[in-house]
Design an enzyme around this catalytic site. Sequence first.
Site, PDB file in Angstrom:
ATOM      1  N   ASP A  77       0.818  -1.208   0.000  1.00  0.00           N
ATOM      2  CA  ASP A  77       0.000   0.000   0.000  1.00  0.00           C
ATOM      3  C   ASP A  77       0.855   1.263   0.000  1.00  0.00           C
ATOM      4  O   ASP A  77       0.481   2.279  -0.599  1.00  0.00           O
ATOM      5  CB  ASP A  77      -0.927   0.007   1.222  1.00  0.00           C
ATOM      6  CG  ASP A  77      -2.071  -0.992   1.081  1.00  0.00           C
ATOM      7  OD1 ASP A  77      -2.269  -1.505  -0.029  1.00  0.00           O
ATOM      8  OD2 ASP A  77      -2.753  -1.255   2.080  1.00  0.00           O
ATOM      9  N   GLY A  78       2.014   1.212   0.663  1.00  0.00           N
ATOM     10  CA  GLY A  78       2.909   2.366   0.667  1.00  0.00           C
ATOM     11  C   GLY A  78       3.394   2.709  -0.731  1.00  0.00           C
ATOM     12  O   GLY A  78       3.530   3.889  -1.090  1.00  0.00           O
ATOM     13  N   ASN A 151      -3.959   9.040   1.697  1.00  0.00           N
ATOM     14  CA  ASN A 151      -4.391   8.453   2.969  1.00  0.00           C
ATOM     15  C   ASN A 151      -4.677   9.511   4.036  1.00  0.00           C
ATOM     16  O   ASN A 151      -5.804   9.674   4.466  1.00  0.00           O
ATOM     17  CB  ASN A 151      -3.337   7.490   3.501  1.00  0.00           C
ATOM     18  CG  ASN A 151      -3.702   6.039   3.269  1.00  0.00           C
ATOM     19  OD1 ASN A 151      -4.703   5.738   2.637  1.00  0.00           O
ATOM     20  ND2 ASN A 151      -2.877   5.141   3.771  1.00  0.00           N
ATOM     21  N   ASP A 181      -0.238  13.785  21.263  1.00  0.00           N
ATOM     22  CA  ASP A 181       1.005  13.473  20.556  1.00  0.00           C
ATOM     23  C   ASP A 181       0.938  13.936  19.109  1.00  0.00           C
ATOM     24  O   ASP A 181       1.970  14.073  18.446  1.00  0.00           O
ATOM     25  CB  ASP A 181       1.273  11.967  20.590  1.00  0.00           C
ATOM     26  CG  ASP A 181       1.775  11.506  21.948  1.00  0.00           C
ATOM     27  OD1 ASP A 181       2.061  12.356  22.803  1.00  0.00           O
ATOM     28  OD2 ASP A 181       1.866  10.277  22.159  1.00  0.00           O
ATOM     29  N   ALA A 193      -6.436   3.148   7.836  1.00  0.00           N
ATOM     30  CA  ALA A 193      -4.997   3.086   8.097  1.00  0.00           C
ATOM     31  C   ALA A 193      -4.688   3.597   9.508  1.00  0.00           C
ATOM     32  O   ALA A 193      -5.243   3.116  10.479  1.00  0.00           O
ATOM     33  CB  ALA A 193      -4.251   3.872   7.019  1.00  0.00           C
ATOM     34  N   SER A 195      -5.461   6.272  11.163  1.00  0.00           N
ATOM     35  CA  SER A 195      -6.609   6.800  11.901  1.00  0.00           C
ATOM     36  C   SER A 195      -7.380   5.685  12.595  1.00  0.00           C
ATOM     37  O   SER A 195      -7.814   5.833  13.746  1.00  0.00           O
ATOM     38  CB  SER A 195      -7.533   7.567  10.947  1.00  0.00           C
ATOM     39  OG  SER A 195      -8.708   7.990  11.602  1.00  0.00           O
ATOM     40  N   LEU A 196      -7.561   4.570  11.917  1.00  0.00           N
ATOM     41  CA  LEU A 196      -8.294   3.441  12.499  1.00  0.00           C
ATOM     42  C   LEU A 196      -7.587   2.906  13.736  1.00  0.00           C
ATOM     43  O   LEU A 196      -8.223   2.576  14.746  1.00  0.00           O
ATOM     44  CB  LEU A 196      -8.447   2.329  11.454  1.00  0.00           C
ATOM     45  CG  LEU A 196      -9.229   1.086  11.900  1.00  0.00           C
ATOM     46  CD1 LEU A 196     -10.682   1.430  12.205  1.00  0.00           C
ATOM     47  CD2 LEU A 196      -9.145   0.005  10.823  1.00  0.00           C
ATOM     48  N   SER A 197      -6.257   2.841  13.691  1.00  0.00           N
ATOM     49  CA  SER A 197      -5.497   2.323  14.828  1.00  0.00           C
ATOM     50  C   SER A 197      -5.556   3.262  16.030  1.00  0.00           C
ATOM     51  O   SER A 197      -5.278   2.858  17.155  1.00  0.00           O
ATOM     52  CB  SER A 197      -4.037   2.085  14.427  1.00  0.00           C
ATOM     53  OG  SER A 197      -3.354   3.304  14.219  1.00  0.00           O
TER      54      SER A 197
END
EC number: 2.7.1.23
Length: 297
Positions: A77-78, A151, A181, A193, A195-197
Amino acid sequence: MKELAIAVYGREFNQSVIGYVVELFSYLRERNVQVYIYSDFHNFLKKLCKVDFKFKKFKSYKDLPKDISFMLSLGGDGTMLAAATLIKDSGIPIAGINFGRLGFLANISKNNIEEALDQILSNKYQIQKRGLLQVETSDGSLAEGENIALNDVTVFRSDSSAMITVHAVLDNELLNSYWADGLIIATPTGSTAYSLSCGGPIIMPGSGNFVITPISPHNLNVRPIVVNENMKLKLDIESRTEKYILSCDSKSYTLSTKTTLTISKAPFNINLIRLENDQYFSILREKLLWGIDVRNY
């Protein structure tokens, strides 16, 4: 009949997948497809294997012919995110062959290369438009092309000693001053990505929104918020070190706290190639392991 031309983009990867790359280029040669390959990727491949195919090389989308059919991204994906930045507003469709791990964007399996390309070359696919974010800095420190993200756009503290304060103004109205942070501004594509984590919601592509997600906020009542994609977000950052880090997808920059950011929807979309059997919810279930429960069997 006019020769079909495609672009191939990639970055350095594990040598274990080189066999799949050779398979891909053999397939393209057999079908008389003219390949334009990214120069740096071509140099990397020459070190790994003897590829005697006749490639034309390119450094930017401006080096490609106007009738290029599509771009293949070889990697994870990167790599897809980097390819999207490379083609900018050219409108060239992108398909990703997954040599990485997750494969949300690059969702063609390396074990199904020929089957997938048969469909693409037969025009058995759909184009899915994905929106991007763009960042403007008050000091003009970001060059064109460095300031877009498929993203997410994220601001971080520059060291591990203290939080930063992010003053966020949405359409000229104070949203919040985040003690955290950092802060993530994600598109629907990026909602699965980083945000979900950090506790952000999943947003379907085409929803017309983006999500603002704090990273480890000091106030636990502060939650992610979904806002309209046409709004403009202005960020001023305070930090003890008088600097902070800005990232646009995989590109990172260290900026002074005197630099104000304005984040908005980019004026163009990225065109992703989706095969006939690619369904958004099935991809979610597969990649996020939804349904992996004995009660479902």
